[in-house]
Design a protein around this motif. Structure first.
Motif, short mmCIF file in Angstrom:
data_model
loop_
_atom_site.label_atom_id
_atom_site.label_comp_id
_atom_site.label_asym_id
_atom_site.label_seq_id
_atom_site.Cartn_x
_atom_site.Cartn_y
_atom_site.Cartn_z
N MET A 1 36.69 54.45 24.57
CA MET A 1 35.45 53.46 25.58
C MET A 1 34.92 54.42 26.76
O MET A 1 35.68 54.73 27.06
CB MET A 1 36.76 52.21 25.88
CG MET A 1 36.58 51.52 26.66
SD MET A 1 38.14 50.05 26.83
CE MET A 1 37.97 49.26 25.19
N ARG A 2 34.91 53.55 27.20
CA ARG A 2 34.02 54.49 29.17
C ARG A 2 34.45 52.85 29.88
O ARG A 2 34.25 51.89 29.59
CB ARG A 2 32.66 54.79 28.93
CG ARG A 2 32.49 56.64 28.10
CD ARG A 2 30.91 56.22 28.15
NE ARG A 2 30.56 55.43 27.03
CZ ARG A 2 29.10 54.98 26.98
NH1 ARG A 2 28.37 55.49 28.70
NH2 ARG A 2 28.40 54.18 26.53
N VAL A 3 35.42 53.27 31.22
CA VAL A 3 34.93 52.87 32.50
C VAL A 3 34.29 53.25 33.05
O VAL A 3 34.59 54.58 33.93
CB VAL A 3 36.99 52.55 32.38
CG1 VAL A 3 36.95 51.85 34.26
CG2 VAL A 3 37.43 52.05 31.10
N ILE A 4 33.13 52.07 33.46
CA ILE A 4 32.61 52.91 34.87
C ILE A 4 32.82 51.77 36.02
O ILE A 4 32.09 50.98 35.75
CB ILE A 4 31.19 52.75 34.13
CG1 ILE A 4 31.16 53.53 32.65
CG2 ILE A 4 30.36 53.62 35.13
CD1 ILE A 4 29.58 53.37 31.99
N ARG A 5 32.52 52.78 37.19
CA ARG A 5 32.89 51.80 38.28
C ARG A 5 31.11 51.92 38.58
O ARG A 5 30.40 53.11 38.36
CB ARG A 5 33.73 53.19 39.44
CG ARG A 5 34.44 52.91 39.51
CD ARG A 5 35.25 51.38 39.53
NE ARG A 5 36.68 51.75 39.21
CZ ARG A 5 37.69 50.69 39.38
NH1 ARG A 5 37.20 49.06 39.59
NH2 ARG A 5 38.76 51.06 39.17
N VAL A 6 30.35 50.38 38.94
CA VAL A 6 29.63 49.92 39.45
C VAL A 6 29.13 50.34 40.29
O VAL A 6 29.78 49.53 41.06
CB VAL A 6 28.61 49.09 38.34
CG1 VAL A 6 28.58 50.11 36.81
CG2 VAL A 6 28.64 48.38 38.13
N PRO A 7 27.55 49.92 41.61
CA PRO A 7 27.06 49.98 42.45
C PRO A 7 26.70 48.49 43.05
O PRO A 7 26.37 47.57 41.32
CB PRO A 7 25.55 50.94 42.73
CG PRO A 7 25.36 50.66 41.63
CD PRO A 7 26.41 50.85 40.52
N SER A 71 27.07 40.59 42.51
CA SER A 71 27.47 41.92 42.52
C SER A 71 28.48 42.25 41.54
O SER A 71 28.93 41.33 40.73
CB SER A 71 28.23 42.41 43.71
OG SER A 71 29.75 41.49 43.85
N PHE A 72 28.52 43.59 41.53
CA PHE A 72 29.20 44.30 39.81
C PHE A 72 29.96 45.04 40.09
O PHE A 72 30.27 45.31 41.46
CB PHE A 72 28.16 44.38 39.11
CG PHE A 72 27.17 43.82 38.97
CD1 PHE A 72 25.62 44.01 39.39
CD2 PHE A 72 27.25 42.72 37.84
CE1 PHE A 72 24.41 42.86 38.58
CE2 PHE A 72 26.16 41.33 37.37
CZ PHE A 72 25.13 41.73 37.86
N GLY A 73 31.23 44.72 39.55
CA GLY A 73 32.81 46.24 39.54
C GLY A 73 32.29 46.57 38.32
O GLY A 73 31.34 46.87 37.49
N ARG A 74 33.34 46.93 37.85
CA ARG A 74 33.59 47.54 36.42
C ARG A 74 32.96 47.16 34.98
O ARG A 74 32.35 45.77 34.79
CB ARG A 74 35.68 48.03 36.49
CG ARG A 74 35.67 49.08 34.57
CD ARG A 74 37.32 48.89 35.18
NE ARG A 74 37.79 47.61 35.04
CZ ARG A 74 39.23 47.18 34.18
NH1 ARG A 74 39.83 47.90 34.49
NH2 ARG A 74 39.16 45.92 33.97
N VAL A 75 32.80 48.12 34.45
CA VAL A 75 31.98 47.77 33.20
C VAL A 75 32.87 48.75 32.46
O VAL A 75 32.84 50.08 32.54
CB VAL A 75 30.37 48.71 32.88
CG1 VAL A 75 30.37 49.37 32.63
CG2 VAL A 75 29.21 48.06 34.33
N VAL A 76 33.04 48.46 30.76
CA VAL A 76 33.51 48.93 29.45
C VAL A 76 33.39 48.56 28.53
O VAL A 76 32.18 47.95 28.50
CB VAL A 76 35.00 47.94 29.43
CG1 VAL A 76 35.82 48.18 28.40
CG2 VAL A 76 35.97 47.77 31.15
N ILE A 77 32.55 49.49 27.79
CA ILE A 77 31.87 50.16 27.06
C ILE A 77 33.38 49.85 26.05
O ILE A 77 33.17 51.03 25.77
CB ILE A 77 31.07 51.21 26.84
CG1 ILE A 77 29.74 50.33 28.24
CG2 ILE A 77 30.34 51.13 25.31
CD1 ILE A 77 28.65 51.39 28.41
#
Length: 289
Positions: A1-7, A71-77
């Protein structure tokens, strides 16, 4: 699983513009395109970027999104599923503090698509209880299935649970302070029990590999610190306690050799107790809605 900070959405829009006419590919790009289509009231694009199969099913989640720029925050895949934290203005209150909701996505043969039904449920029925119970059940299933498995996904699920607790902290305080206090007391006891077991293992195995001992020592310290904080049972402290439990699970899964095998049933029992108490906590919250 990847946790990504997005703009924010603006940055994503620029990225899409630079990409020309190519279809958005990543979960955050698809989420941005989907919400742009919602803002444009473009049913065809909503269908293109979501699991909605026909524009006749487009209902805008029963809200006018014209001019709304989330607006968007963290993405979890997580394999074929993804979530994107989506911050939306309150309907009719453009200057109010934004509320955090989830945009849910699934990956199929054509790439990522927004799960229209599930995302709509999160928008229309923003109570934290249903979503948190689902996260809890998936977390519990992972822990119960294999205590010694790689715990990356377990930690991410618990981290998501903690994030949701923080997102809804005001609501939880208002609705369920008594439930929180009772749960915090039980969680504190369970964490201290697990900490005691770790310390016993360290005392009984002073010749164990130093790396393993350092892992257990750090886990015990984290549990002690976060358990003590539960003397003040806020949602934030419950969130941090959840992270400490997840961290302990990660560390225990990383131990080497057979040295600790006799203690694993105790540790699994402690985690199972935490799981059961946490489920009862959310069940009680659900009853108090």
């Amino acid at each position: 699983m990847r946790v990504i900070r997005v703009p924010f959405l603006a940055c994503l829009a620029v990225a899409l513009l630079l990409a020309g006419c190519s279809r958005p590919e990543t979960p955050q790009e698809v989420a941005a395109a989907f919400w742009q289509a919602m803002a444009d009231n473009d049913a065809d694009d909503v269908v293109a970027y979501s699991t909605l199969t026909d524009d006749s099913g487009f209902d805008g989640f029963k809200r006018d999104w014209a001019g709304v720029a989330p607006s968007f925050g963290r993405v979890v895949i997580d394999g074929p599923e993804a979530t994107v934290v989506t911050r939306l203005p309150v309907a009719g209150q453009p200057d109010a503090e934004r509320q955090e909701r989830m945009t849910y996505l699934v990956k199929g043969a054509e790439g990522w698509q927004v799960d229209y039904e599930r995302t709509g449920e999160a928008i229309l029925n923003p109570s934290p209880f249903q979503g948190l119970m689902g996260e809890l059940n998936r977390l519990g299933d992972r822990i119960a299935r294999n205590f010694s498995q790689s715990s990356d996904n377990v930690e991410a699920r618990m981290d998501q649970l903690a994030q949701d607790l923080q997102t809804y902290s005001d609501d939880l305080r208002d609705r369920a302070q008594d439930a929180m206090e009772a749960f915090a007391e039980r969680l504190q006891d369970a964490m201290k029990s697990l900490e005691d077991s770790l310390n016993d293992a360290l005392q009984d195995n002073q010749q164990a590999p130093q790396g393993d001992r350092a892992v257990l020592q750090q886990a015990a310290r984290n549990l002690d610190t976060r358990a003590e904080a539960l003397d003040e049972p806020t949602a934030e402290h419950l969130a941090e306690a959840s992270r400490a439990v997840a961290d302990a699970g990660n560390r225990l899964a990383s131990l080497s050799g057979e040295t600790w095998r006799e203690y694993q049933p105790q540790w699994e029992s402690a985690l199972t107790a935490i799981r059961a108490d946490t489920r009862r906590f959310f069940e009680r919250l659900g009853q108090e809605r």
